[in-house]
Design an enzyme around this catalytic site. Structure first.
Site, PDB file in Angstrom:
ATOM      1  CD  GLU A  25      -1.169   0.689   3.611  1.00  0.00           C
ATOM      2  OE1 GLU A  25      -1.592   1.845   3.443  1.00  0.00           O
ATOM      3  OE2 GLU A  25      -1.401   0.022   4.635  1.00  0.00           O
ATOM      4  CE  LYS A 159       0.819   2.466  14.881  1.00  0.00           C
ATOM      5  NZ  LYS A 159       0.608   2.763  13.477  1.00  0.00           N
TER       6      LYS A 159
END
Ligand code: PSU
Ligand code: MN
Length: 303
Positions: A25, A159
């Site tokens: 990405e 995260k």
């Protein structure tokens, strides 16, 4: 056939010959890492994929064209990130129509990869259900994409800025297999463990390739999420990261940040609060994911 799609020659040739290809990405470059360190990272990750016997295909939108595989100047453009937006699924038609430059997230990279016929994609961390998402309804489009688009995403988990428990619940509801690579615990990006389990612990990349093949043979739509923990020597302490994330969340709240800007805001804040340590961990986990994805892609082509 797709009037907006440009597949780089090297990638096109690899796909035609049935050689392994790994999608990468560009949001991690444009909005996740500082310039010029991101240029070095972009080169390192592409080289690592090649060294593992696969062809890298970094995805992005350049001048409204959907790029699968970037030329050097396009990679530079993404890293300099001047006037480069963050593009998720809903933004793709707008960027194509208006000829804009955009960095692709997990969701939109999956879309471009699937258009090109690439089945394995390596990233850093995925988006998910945000903390307080039960009120704000802030759920990353990455999760819906995993439910619908046939691409396996190798990540280091999510995260702790996110609600990892609810992220996994959502993936279960949407029927997305969540596979741990040598782990029973879904990883938490900087930390090897989140405290939440995976559905299945796959010991080897070959095993993951078999699961991908079975999913396709069964005619199931949708992707697979692979959680690949950061290497032991680069993992950060859980309690330390929780403290940092509390401060970042408070700052976002005070600044009134929400919507598509919250993820980049929190990532920048975490970076500021942890200094260089978190950046090195970020680089190492992303390289580790590219290695795992390359090995899956190589194993998949042998099946
Ligand atoms: N999480 C990270 N690093 C990132 C992102 C998420 O630790 O760079 C990026 C990825 O591109 C991901 C996107 O797909 O943010 C999710 O954004 P949102 O929550 O707005 O869907
Ligand atoms: Mn969001």
């Amino acid at each position: 056939m797709n009037p907006y799609l440009d597949i780089k020659e090297e990638v096109k040739a690899a796909l035609a010959e049935g050689k392994p290809v790994v999608a990468l990405e560009s949001t991690i470059l444009s909005h996740g890492m500082p310039y010029p360190e991101n240029v070095d990272f972009a080169h390192r990750v592409e080289k690592l994929v090649r060294d593992e016997g696969a062809v890298p295909a970094t995805c992005a939108i350049v001048g409204g064209r959907l790029k699968v595989g970037l030329e050097e100047q396009e990679l530079q453009l993404m890293c300099e990130a001047k006037d480069v937006g963050k593009v998720s699924r809903r933004d793709v038609p707008v960027y194509c129509a208006l000829g804009k430059n955009g960095a692709t997230t997990v969701a939109s990279t999956m879309i471009l990869a699937a258009m090109a016929g690439i089945r394995v994609f390596a990233t850093g961390g995925i988006g998910g259900v945000h903390r307080g998402g039960e009120d704000s309804m802030d759920i990353s489009a990455d999760l819906q994409e995993l439910a619908h688009t046939p691409v396996t995403v190798v990540c280091a988990g999510a995260k702790q800025i996110l609600d990892i428990g609810r992220t996994l619940e959502y993936l279960e509801t949407m029927g997305v297999p969540v596979i741990g690579h040598n782990t029973d615990d879904f990883p938490a990006f900087y930390c090897r463990k989140s405290g939440f389990g995976v559905d299945y612990n796959a010991k080897t990349e070959a095993e993951i390739a078999k699961i991908i093949k079975a999913q396709r043979d069964l005619g199931f739509s949708g992707g697979i999420l692979v959680g690949n923990p950061v290497p032991e020597e680069y993992g950060l302490d859980n309690a330390y990261m929780e403290g940092i994330i509390d401060v970042a969340l408070k700052a976002a709240d005070e600044a009134g940040v929400h919507g598509k800007n919250i993820t980049p805001f929190l990532l920048a804040k975490v970076k500021e609060l942890t200094g260089g340590e978190s950046f090195e961990t970020n680089v190492m986990l992303a390289l580790n994911n590219a290695r795992c994805a390359s090995r899956i892609a190589v194993a998949l082509e042998k099946l």
